[in-house]
Design a protein around this motif. Structure first.
Motif, PDB file in Angstrom:
ATOM      1  N   ASN A 143      -5.774  -6.676 -94.995  1.00  0.00           N
ATOM      2  CA  ASN A 143      -5.131  -6.259 -93.746  1.00  0.00           C
ATOM      3  C   ASN A 143      -4.828  -4.771 -93.729  1.00  0.00           C
ATOM      4  O   ASN A 143      -4.962  -4.121 -92.692  1.00  0.00           O
ATOM      5  N   ILE A 144      -4.423  -4.207 -94.863  1.00  0.00           N
ATOM      6  CA  ILE A 144      -4.184  -2.758 -94.936  1.00  0.00           C
ATOM      7  C   ILE A 144      -5.483  -1.998 -94.695  1.00  0.00           C
ATOM      8  O   ILE A 144      -5.515  -1.009 -93.960  1.00  0.00           O
ATOM      9  N   ASN A 145      -6.584  -2.453 -95.288  1.00  0.00           N
ATOM     10  CA  ASN A 145      -7.878  -1.791 -95.083  1.00  0.00           C
ATOM     11  C   ASN A 145      -8.317  -1.877 -93.629  1.00  0.00           C
ATOM     12  O   ASN A 145      -8.850  -0.917 -93.075  1.00  0.00           O
ATOM     13  N   ARG A 146      -8.095  -3.020 -92.992  1.00  0.00           N
ATOM     14  CA  ARG A 146      -8.456  -3.156 -91.581  1.00  0.00           C
ATOM     15  C   ARG A 146      -7.644  -2.215 -90.703  1.00  0.00           C
ATOM     16  O   ARG A 146      -8.164  -1.587 -89.786  1.00  0.00           O
ATOM     17  N   GLU A 147      -6.354  -2.098 -90.998  1.00  0.00           N
ATOM     18  CA  GLU A 147      -5.514  -1.179 -90.226  1.00  0.00           C
ATOM     19  C   GLU A 147      -5.936   0.266 -90.441  1.00  0.00           C
ATOM     20  O   GLU A 147      -5.944   1.060 -89.497  1.00  0.00           O
ATOM     21  N   LEU A 148      -6.289   0.617 -91.659  1.00  0.00           N
ATOM     22  CA  LEU A 148      -6.754   1.979 -91.932  1.00  0.00           C
ATOM     23  C   LEU A 148      -8.019   2.289 -91.149  1.00  0.00           C
ATOM     24  O   LEU A 148      -8.158   3.350 -90.549  1.00  0.00           O
ATOM     25  N   LEU A 149      -8.972   1.354 -91.165  1.00  0.00           N
ATOM     26  CA  LEU A 149     -10.225   1.595 -90.454  1.00  0.00           C
ATOM     27  C   LEU A 149     -10.010   1.632 -88.945  1.00  0.00           C
ATOM     28  O   LEU A 149     -10.658   2.396 -88.241  1.00  0.00           O
ATOM     29  N   LYS A 150      -9.111   0.829 -88.449  1.00  0.00           N
ATOM     30  CA  LYS A 150      -8.903   0.773 -87.003  1.00  0.00           C
ATOM     31  C   LYS A 150      -8.108   1.966 -86.494  1.00  0.00           C
ATOM     32  O   LYS A 150      -8.432   2.551 -85.466  1.00  0.00           O
TER      33      LYS A 150
END
Length: 90
Positions: free
Chosen positions: A14-21
């Motif tokens: 979830n942290i990686n998804r937020e970073l990419l988004k």
């Protein structure tokens, strides 16, 4: 999992998804060919292609350097090597 629980793994995903988004903001659109509405000729080729609505993905794109040979006459345009591109989808 060996070194953590599934909750730890889900947190990192979830942290990686937020970073990419929110921070990286690299998006690609993928268009799928609509085979039902595309008419083909005798050889299975289509001059006018129709596509479905695009699907947007957040991704991380890493592009390598372009490789080419230089001789005494300059760059050989017939021998330009392709660049390597790596896309990671989340």
């Amino acid at each position: 999992m060996i070194f953590g629980s599934s909750r730890d793994f889900d947190l990192l995903v979830n942290i990686n998804r937020e970073l990419l988004k929110d921070i990286v903001e690299q998006e690609i659109l993928i268009y799928k060919l609509n085979i039902a509405d595309t008419s083909t000729n005798l050889y299975g080729e289509a001059l006018q292609k129709t596509y479905l609505e695009p699907v947007k993905f957040n991704c991380l794109i890493t592009r390598g350097d372009q490789v080419y040979d230089v001789d005494e006459f300059g760059i050989d345009l017939n021998d330009i090597k392709k660049t390597s591109t790596k896309m990671v989808f989340f």
